[in-house]
Motif scaffolding. Structure first.
Motif, PDB file in Angstrom:
ATOM      1  N   ASN A   1      34.995 -24.682  -5.630  1.00  0.00           N
ATOM      2  CA  ASN A   1      34.266 -24.465  -4.367  1.00  0.00           C
ATOM      3  C   ASN A   1      34.066 -22.864  -4.066  1.00  0.00           C
ATOM      4  O   ASN A   1      34.083 -22.393  -3.148  1.00  0.00           O
ATOM      5  CB  ASN A   1      34.846 -24.908  -3.579  1.00  0.00           C
TER       6      ASN A   1
ATOM      7  N   ASP B   1      31.770 -19.537  -3.768  1.00  0.00           N
ATOM      8  CA  ASP B   1      30.580 -18.984  -3.244  1.00  0.00           C
ATOM      9  C   ASP B   1      29.978 -17.787  -3.650  1.00  0.00           C
ATOM     10  O   ASP B   1      28.881 -17.552  -3.696  1.00  0.00           O
ATOM     11  CB  ASP B   1      30.565 -19.004  -1.619  1.00  0.00           C
ATOM     12  N   LEU B   2      31.161 -16.967  -3.868  1.00  0.00           N
ATOM     13  CA  LEU B   2      31.037 -15.558  -4.366  1.00  0.00           C
ATOM     14  C   LEU B   2      32.053 -15.148  -5.038  1.00  0.00           C
ATOM     15  O   LEU B   2      33.334 -15.328  -4.673  1.00  0.00           O
ATOM     16  CB  LEU B   2      30.673 -14.766  -3.204  1.00  0.00           C
TER      17      LEU B   2
ATOM     18  N   GLU C   1      29.544  -9.256   3.429  1.00  0.00           N
ATOM     19  CA  GLU C   1      29.307  -9.899   2.360  1.00  0.00           C
ATOM     20  C   GLU C   1      30.056 -11.423   2.252  1.00  0.00           C
ATOM     21  O   GLU C   1      29.721 -12.687   1.804  1.00  0.00           O
ATOM     22  CB  GLU C   1      29.521  -9.369   0.962  1.00  0.00           C
ATOM     23  N   LEU C   2      31.367 -11.285   2.729  1.00  0.00           N
ATOM     24  CA  LEU C   2      32.409 -12.602   2.619  1.00  0.00           C
ATOM     25  C   LEU C   2      32.224 -13.245   3.820  1.00  0.00           C
ATOM     26  O   LEU C   2      32.618 -14.404   3.630  1.00  0.00           O
ATOM     27  CB  LEU C   2      33.832 -11.787   2.585  1.00  0.00           C
TER      28      LEU C   2
ATOM     29  N   ASN D   1      31.662 -16.011   6.151  1.00  0.00           N
ATOM     30  CA  ASN D   1      31.512 -17.576   6.077  1.00  0.00           C
ATOM     31  C   ASN D   1      31.099 -18.297   4.411  1.00  0.00           C
ATOM     32  O   ASN D   1      30.486 -19.083   4.251  1.00  0.00           O
ATOM     33  CB  ASN D   1      29.944 -18.086   6.788  1.00  0.00           C
ATOM     34  N   LYS D   2      32.018 -17.346   3.614  1.00  0.00           N
ATOM     35  CA  LYS D   2      32.027 -17.737   2.115  1.00  0.00           C
ATOM     36  C   LYS D   2      33.494 -17.808   1.665  1.00  0.00           C
ATOM     37  O   LYS D   2      34.269 -17.232   2.250  1.00  0.00           O
ATOM     38  CB  LYS D   2      31.299 -16.642   1.235  1.00  0.00           C
ATOM     39  N   GLN D   3      33.568 -18.793   0.767  1.00  0.00           N
ATOM     40  CA  GLN D   3      35.000 -18.998  -0.066  1.00  0.00           C
ATOM     41  C   GLN D   3      34.682 -18.179  -1.313  1.00  0.00           C
ATOM     42  O   GLN D   3      33.850 -18.297  -2.175  1.00  0.00           O
ATOM     43  CB  GLN D   3      35.139 -20.387  -0.314  1.00  0.00           C
ATOM     44  N   ALA D   4      35.405 -16.915  -1.348  1.00  0.00           N
ATOM     45  CA  ALA D   4      35.314 -15.911  -2.361  1.00  0.00           C
ATOM     46  C   ALA D   4      36.555 -15.954  -3.292  1.00  0.00           C
ATOM     47  O   ALA D   4      37.513 -16.158  -2.890  1.00  0.00           O
ATOM     48  CB  ALA D   4      34.883 -14.333  -1.633  1.00  0.00           C
TER      49      ALA D   4
END
Length: 224
Positions: A137, A139-140, A216-217, A219-222
């Protein structure tokens, strides 16, 4: 010796080589067979749940899960006939149930992505060529390099870009210690910028680029 240089072959060598090949093929076959059965998949993997935890670390028989604002230790439910690190990976979203002061991973939510690489080394338990899953999962991906100590090396970046591209996961490059950047470093980074890969330059020492990285991060799972 002549034997080590391949100039002389001992009579038993081909038989031993054949034995090793046969054993390797048997192990690979077993590894391919050891997957979820359809009933186990239907029973364990779900599309959604009211509250879920995010796996942040996995060990042999349990996992650290960020759940309800804290990190807990959780085990797979007993009817899943696999060890934890075979089927749950960092980034996985899981349905948690508490039973007798023990947290149980009841279900695994369907994944949006899976970051994996092919093993290039053989160990006692795994053969060369088997897939090693790293995280789910995602995202980035943020490929973090330094301008100095260690010096910036494009091969390091390229290796991760290939793994990420193979898993269809978007990536950016973060150059830390940017206050120590040289002209040669800028030429390397320009190559990636020309390819459309975002480069963020940061310096924790001078507080440069940190807010840009945070955006950039958001709301993303990085993965770093």
């Amino acid at each position: 010796s002549l034997y080590m240089k391949g100039m002389i072959k001992m009579p038993h060598y081909n038989a031993y080589d054949s034995f090793k090949t046969k054993k390797s093929m048997e192990k690979k076959k077993k590894a391919k067979v050891k997957i979820f059965g359809k009933k186990e998949v239907d029973n364990f993997i779900i599309d959604s749940c009211q509250e879920c935890g995010v796996v942040i670390e996995v060990r042999y028989d349990d996992a650290s899960v960020y759940y309800n604002g804290e990190v807990i230790l959780a085990k797979l439910r007993k009817d899943i006939n696999f060890v934890c690190n075979q089927i749950v990976f960092p980034g996985d979203k899981v349905d948690i149930e508490k039973s007798n002061d023990t947290y149980i991973i009841n279900h695994l939510l369907s994944r949006t992505s899976l970051l994996s690489r092919t093993k290039k080394d053989s160990t006692r338990l795994n053969d060369v060529g088997l897939t090693k899953n790293i995280a789910a999962n995602i995202d980035l991906a943020v490929i973090v390099v330094a301008a100095k100590e260690p010096p910036l090396h494009p091969k390091f970046i390229d290796r991760y870009l290939m793994i990420l591209q193979n898993s269809k996961i978007p990536a950016i490059i973060c150059l830390n210690k940017c206050d120590l950047k040289t002209k040669a470093d800028e030429e390397i980074l320009s190559t990636y910028r020309d390819l459309g890969i975002k480069v963020i330059e940061t310096s924790t020492y001078n507080n440069i680029g940190i807010n840009e990285l945070k955006k950039e991060l958001m709301n993303k799972q990085a993965i770093f």
